[in-house]
Motif scaffolding. Sequence first.
Motif, PDB file in Angstrom:
ATOM      1  N   LEU A  96       3.528  -1.843   9.597  1.00 13.13           N
ATOM      2  CA  LEU A  96       3.476  -1.470   8.197  1.00 13.13           C
ATOM      3  C   LEU A  96       2.353  -2.509   7.705  1.00 13.13           C
ATOM      4  O   LEU A  96       2.768  -3.575   7.485  1.00 13.13           O
ATOM      5  N   ALA A  97       1.236  -2.084   7.536  1.00 20.61           N
ATOM      6  CA  ALA A  97       0.190  -3.058   6.999  1.00 20.61           C
ATOM      7  C   ALA A  97       0.354  -2.916   5.498  1.00 20.61           C
ATOM      8  O   ALA A  97       0.290  -1.895   4.736  1.00 20.61           O
ATOM      9  N   VAL A  98       0.406  -3.928   4.898  1.00 19.96           N
ATOM     10  CA  VAL A  98       0.544  -4.090   3.322  1.00 19.96           C
ATOM     11  C   VAL A  98      -0.510  -4.910   2.492  1.00 19.96           C
ATOM     12  O   VAL A  98      -1.103  -5.834   3.264  1.00 19.96           O
ATOM     13  N   ASN A  99      -0.554  -4.861   1.363  1.00 20.12           N
ATOM     14  CA  ASN A  99      -1.206  -5.888   0.683  1.00 20.12           C
ATOM     15  C   ASN A  99      -1.051  -5.819  -0.598  1.00 20.12           C
ATOM     16  O   ASN A  99      -0.429  -4.990  -1.331  1.00 20.12           O
ATOM     17  N   ASP A 100      -0.754  -7.022  -1.310  1.00 19.52           N
ATOM     18  CA  ASP A 100      -0.061  -7.397  -2.803  1.00 19.52           C
ATOM     19  C   ASP A 100      -0.807  -6.625  -3.748  1.00 19.52           C
ATOM     20  O   ASP A 100      -2.089  -6.644  -3.802  1.00 19.52           O
ATOM     21  N   VAL A 112     -19.951 -10.363   6.958  1.00 24.44           N
ATOM     22  CA  VAL A 112     -18.633  -9.656   6.433  1.00 24.44           C
ATOM     23  C   VAL A 112     -18.087 -10.256   5.014  1.00 24.44           C
ATOM     24  O   VAL A 112     -18.307 -11.619   4.862  1.00 24.44           O
ATOM     25  N   ILE A 113     -18.133  -9.515   3.972  1.00 29.29           N
ATOM     26  CA  ILE A 113     -17.885  -9.691   2.738  1.00 29.29           C
ATOM     27  C   ILE A 113     -16.522  -9.005   2.364  1.00 29.29           C
ATOM     28  O   ILE A 113     -16.391  -7.653   2.366  1.00 29.29           O
ATOM     29  N   ASP A 114     -15.461  -9.740   1.898  1.00 33.44           N
ATOM     30  CA  ASP A 114     -14.199  -9.131   1.528  1.00 33.44           C
ATOM     31  C   ASP A 114     -13.624  -9.950   0.322  1.00 33.44           C
ATOM     32  O   ASP A 114     -13.539 -11.123   0.404  1.00 33.44           O
ATOM     33  N   THR A 115     -13.130  -9.047  -0.506  1.00 34.15           N
ATOM     34  CA  THR A 115     -12.478  -9.724  -1.869  1.00 34.15           C
ATOM     35  C   THR A 115     -11.254  -8.926  -2.189  1.00 34.15           C
ATOM     36  O   THR A 115     -10.973  -8.698  -3.230  1.00 34.15           O
ATOM     37  N   SER A 116     -10.661  -8.498  -1.135  1.00 29.78           N
ATOM     38  CA  SER A 116      -9.146  -7.776  -1.261  1.00 29.78           C
ATOM     39  C   SER A 116      -8.079  -8.750  -1.640  1.00 29.78           C
ATOM     40  O   SER A 116      -7.260  -8.276  -2.079  1.00 29.78           O
ATOM     41  N   TYR A 117      -8.231  -9.973  -1.361  1.00 27.92           N
ATOM     42  CA  TYR A 117      -7.231 -11.004  -1.463  1.00 27.92           C
ATOM     43  C   TYR A 117      -8.125 -12.284  -1.790  1.00 27.92           C
ATOM     44  O   TYR A 117      -8.252 -12.757  -0.637  1.00 27.92           O
ATOM     45  N   GLY A 118      -8.268 -12.990  -2.642  1.00 30.43           N
ATOM     46  CA  GLY A 118      -9.245 -14.122  -2.908  1.00 30.43           C
ATOM     47  C   GLY A 118     -10.604 -13.472  -2.326  1.00 30.43           C
ATOM     48  O   GLY A 118     -10.981 -12.361  -2.719  1.00 30.43           O
ATOM     49  N   SER A 119     -11.365 -14.148  -1.377  1.00 28.75           N
ATOM     50  CA  SER A 119     -12.735 -13.688  -1.002  1.00 28.75           C
ATOM     51  C   SER A 119     -12.883 -14.485   0.370  1.00 28.75           C
ATOM     52  O   SER A 119     -12.440 -15.577   0.539  1.00 28.75           O
ATOM     53  N   THR A 120     -13.586 -13.588   1.205  1.00 26.58           N
ATOM     54  CA  THR A 120     -13.899 -14.205   2.615  1.00 26.58           C
ATOM     55  C   THR A 120     -15.165 -13.832   2.591  1.00 26.58           C
ATOM     56  O   THR A 120     -15.618 -12.606   2.821  1.00 26.58           O
ATOM     57  N   GLY A 135     -15.379  -5.021   2.247  1.00 26.33           N
ATOM     58  CA  GLY A 135     -13.927  -4.578   2.269  1.00 26.33           C
ATOM     59  C   GLY A 135     -13.697  -4.015   1.251  1.00 26.33           C
ATOM     60  O   GLY A 135     -14.130  -4.011   0.097  1.00 26.33           O
ATOM     61  N   LEU A 136     -13.077  -2.576   1.333  1.00 28.06           N
ATOM     62  CA  LEU A 136     -12.920  -1.594   0.343  1.00 28.06           C
ATOM     63  C   LEU A 136     -11.564  -1.891  -0.420  1.00 28.06           C
ATOM     64  O   LEU A 136     -11.262  -1.021  -1.104  1.00 28.06           O
ATOM     65  N   GLY A 137     -10.798  -2.775   0.286  1.00 27.58           N
ATOM     66  CA  GLY A 137      -9.339  -2.762  -0.234  1.00 27.58           C
ATOM     67  C   GLY A 137      -8.313  -2.045   0.681  1.00 27.58           C
ATOM     68  O   GLY A 137      -8.694  -1.903   1.827  1.00 27.58           O
ATOM     69  N   PRO A 138      -7.387  -1.552   0.205  1.00 28.05           N
ATOM     70  CA  PRO A 138      -6.818  -1.340  -1.186  1.00 28.05           C
ATOM     71  C   PRO A 138      -6.850  -2.604  -1.757  1.00 28.05           C
ATOM     72  O   PRO A 138      -5.815  -3.543  -1.029  1.00 28.05           O
ATOM     73  N   ALA A 139      -7.009  -3.017  -3.083  1.00 32.69           N
ATOM     74  CA  ALA A 139      -6.599  -4.261  -3.914  1.00 32.69           C
ATOM     75  C   ALA A 139      -6.768  -3.857  -5.308  1.00 32.69           C
ATOM     76  O   ALA A 139      -7.393  -2.980  -5.801  1.00 32.69           O
ATOM     77  N   SER A 172       3.368  -6.386   7.864  1.00 29.26           N
ATOM     78  CA  SER A 172       2.125  -7.532   7.968  1.00 29.26           C
ATOM     79  C   SER A 172       1.282  -7.375   6.979  1.00 29.26           C
ATOM     80  O   SER A 172       0.511  -6.260   6.413  1.00 29.26           O
ATOM     81  N   GLY A 173       1.016  -8.752   6.248  1.00 38.65           N
ATOM     82  CA  GLY A 173      -0.051  -8.618   5.290  1.00 38.65           C
ATOM     83  C   GLY A 173       0.378  -9.358   3.848  1.00 38.65           C
ATOM     84  O   GLY A 173       1.685 -10.043   3.975  1.00 38.65           O
ATOM     85  N   HIS A 174      -0.467  -9.658   2.972  1.00 39.15           N
ATOM     86  CA  HIS A 174       0.022 -10.412   1.693  1.00 39.15           C
ATOM     87  C   HIS A 174       1.303  -9.552   0.903  1.00 39.15           C
ATOM     88  O   HIS A 174       0.903  -8.400   0.583  1.00 39.15           O
ATOM     89  N   GLY A 175       2.361 -10.229   0.783  1.00 37.82           N
ATOM     90  CA  GLY A 175       3.428  -9.383  -0.050  1.00 37.82           C
ATOM     91  C   GLY A 175       4.453  -9.196   0.986  1.00 37.82           C
ATOM     92  O   GLY A 175       5.611  -8.893   0.530  1.00 37.82           O
ATOM     93  N   ALA A 176       4.308  -9.250   2.263  1.00 36.40           N
ATOM     94  CA  ALA A 176       5.259  -8.785   3.288  1.00 36.40           C
ATOM     95  C   ALA A 176       6.583  -9.709   3.006  1.00 36.40           C
ATOM     96  O   ALA A 176       7.628  -9.294   3.134  1.00 36.40           O
ATOM     97  N   GLY A 177       6.418 -11.147   2.952  1.00 37.42           N
ATOM     98  CA  GLY A 177       7.460 -11.761   2.852  1.00 37.42           C
ATOM     99  C   GLY A 177       8.154 -12.041   1.414  1.00 37.42           C
ATOM    100  O   GLY A 177       9.369 -12.291   1.335  1.00 37.42           O
ATOM    101  N   ARG A 178       7.318 -11.756   0.506  1.00 38.49           N
ATOM    102  CA  ARG A 178       7.979 -11.648  -0.854  1.00 38.49           C
ATOM    103  C   ARG A 178       9.122 -10.762  -1.172  1.00 38.49           C
ATOM    104  O   ARG A 178      10.101 -10.987  -1.951  1.00 38.49           O
TER     105      ARG A 178
END
Length: 262
Positions: free
Chosen positions: A120-124, A10-18, A63-67, A183-189
Amino acid sequence: MSGSDTPLLVIDTSYGSTVGLPGSEPCIETDSRSHVERLQVNIAKVMDQSGLSADDLRTIVVGLGPAPFTGLRAGIVTAKALAFATGARLLGQDVLEPQARYAYSRFNQQDQDHSRLLVLAVNDARRRQLYYRLFDDFGDVEAPARPLTEMSIDYPAAICERITAVVEERESVHQGPVTLVISGHGAGRYADQWEHLDKDSDIRVVLDEGSFLEDRAQGTGLMAACACRRAQQGLIDSVEPLYLRRPDVSVPNPLKHVAVQS
């Protein structure tokens, strides 16, 4: 996942990288200023720790994002190059479906009010915007995802309006209270924006900041499972980045020809 899907990377760079193999400890980089430079190093590290070589890979899930543009592109290009070099099958997976499944699996167990659970899945997306998609109850965790909206990008206030309209439309069919997990990066912001959903409607909002991939081996396993499940159902996504906005860089206009007088 079937046996033919392993070994799987698994390779993902939608937020940082994993980077990781399901069932093993992944390499996670949260610093967006350095994760691109360390991506190939981390791939080599996780392969070495597992006792595998790149040629052992059978499937690569990316990972395809969205990002945002730059980091996302680096991960996809790396995955494509690795798949080409090794002959591994390449599968693309957006990050919002596994994010929603991750939130549902946890908060469905905590819901004591027996309300209808939406995620509601979100990403910054930066620039005070979020990538988002709204999902209905998953029910059986093996069932296909049931999105209630298209994948999109917008400001939190506009997303609230959209979510309220969808929930009100569905209340005419499904009566009863609604719990919305964001849920996701930006949810709490943008907590101040989500408060309007609590005040102006009958939606109970629960915030869940962070990515499912931060749950390390469980997160990479979930990403792989989503991609493989979609492939088994014949839902093969094009391995192209989901920016959902036009890039800032554009092709410049041609220079004007100026007549030179002799």
